[in-house]
Enzyme design. Structure first.
Site, mmCIF file in Angstrom:
data_model
loop_
_atom_site.group_PDB
_atom_site.id
_atom_site.type_symbol
_atom_site.label_atom_id
_atom_site.label_comp_id
_atom_site.label_asym_id
_atom_site.label_seq_id
_atom_site.Cartn_x
_atom_site.Cartn_y
_atom_site.Cartn_z
ATOM 1 N N GLY A 54 12.133 18.835 28.900
ATOM 2 C CA GLY A 54 12.010 18.534 30.320
ATOM 3 C C GLY A 54 10.693 19.075 30.826
ATOM 4 C CB THR A 55 7.931 17.636 32.275
ATOM 5 O OG1 THR A 55 8.581 16.519 32.902
ATOM 6 C CG2 THR A 55 7.626 17.247 30.842
ATOM 7 C CB THR A 56 7.037 18.852 36.662
ATOM 8 O OG1 THR A 56 6.005 18.669 35.686
ATOM 9 C CG2 THR A 56 6.480 19.643 37.827
#
Length: 284
Positions: A54-56
């Site tokens: 997952g990123t931001t």
């Protein structure tokens, strides 16, 4: 190991006095269920292009409490693993957690954290303080340090509405490093690969006393800026109608903004970007 006796009843370990930590109970009696405790074999590191990440995610305080939001993209190296991942989850009525990092471990950690808070309240008869919730999550992150050093890190973002705080200071934000170090943030914060761009946007857009609508638009603008410069962060997907998850916590508890509201705000923001692609500027 926890087990039932031959009569189908719970074993003695369920009735042995101990502390109020469900995680500690599992560690003592069913350690195999704690996915964050194991280590990869010596010398082995996780391949980043084989495990979804997952990123931001981001959070900001506003007039009525605190807002937390996240994009929807998960990546495996240069591939998009999932377009509609949900990274923002309620932990209890007045607390929420979002994550960046290894998706499988992060989702397990979130579920265990939800049980941890509920178990404490049932055993002790009162909920944890917000600071204690942050400390408890820090301990869970620290238990994953071995895997984090082998490439499977989980970096959550914790927010809560502090019922005991002074007026105007109810919304609180905590970030963590991979060793479990907790850090309380003022006003706003972001985590993940797109976080430098999201924080840069929030520096321009944040101001004290924001309304819910202003805070939600600022969060969407920040995620858009992150997606604009970070390929691992997903922006609003108009054609598929996939938009960031935005949630708030106020004196009434946790609330996820309806999809229709998030979609309307996202479309409004994208329309504004047609005439100003770099987004709004800071007020002078």
């Amino acid at each position: 190991m926890a087990q039932r006796d031959t009569g189908g009843r719970l074993g003695a370990e369920f009735f042995t006095p101990g502390d109020s930590s469900f995680t500690a109970f599992l560690a003592a009696h069913r350690p195999a269920l704690l996915s964050t405790r194991g280590l990869l074999p010596d010398g082995v590191r996780a391949a980043p292009d084989r495990v979804p990440h997952g990123t931001t995610v981001l959070a900001l305080a506003y007039r009525d409490g605190v807002l937390i939001a996240g994009d929807r993209r998960a990546t495996m190296g240069n591939l998009i693993a999932q377009r509609d991942l949900e990274k923002v989850h309620p932990a209890d009525d007045y607390t929420a957690v979002a994550f960046a990092g290894t998706v499988g471990l992060a989702l397990d950690m979130v579920k265990l954290y939800q049980v941890e808070l509920a178990h404490f309240e049932k055993v002790e008869g009162v909920p944890m303080t917000l600071r204690a919730k942050a400390t408890r999550l820090a301990g869970m992150i620290r238990q994953n340090l071995g895997q984090a050093m082998q490439g499977l890190a989980v970096v959550p973002l914790l927010v809560g509405y502090d019922l005991a705080a002074r007026a105007g200071e109810h919304g609180r934000i905590f970030s963590f490093d991979v060793t479990g170090g907790p850090y309380e943030k003022t006003d706003f914060h972001a985590e993940g690969s797109g976080s430098p761009y999201a924080r840069g946007a929030l520096k321009k857009l944040f101001h004290p006393g924001m309304s819910r609508r202003e805070a939600a638009l600022a969060a969407l603008q920040a995620l858009y800026d992150a997606a604009d410069d970070d390929s691992a962060t997903g922006g609003p997907d108009i054609s598929r109608r996939i938009f960031p998850v935005v949630s708030v916590i106020t004196e009434d508890g946790f609330e996820r903004l309806p999809e229709s509201e998030t979609e309307d705000l996202s479309r409004e923001m994208v329309e504004q970007r047609h005439t100003r692609p770099d987004g709004p500027t800071a007020a002078m």
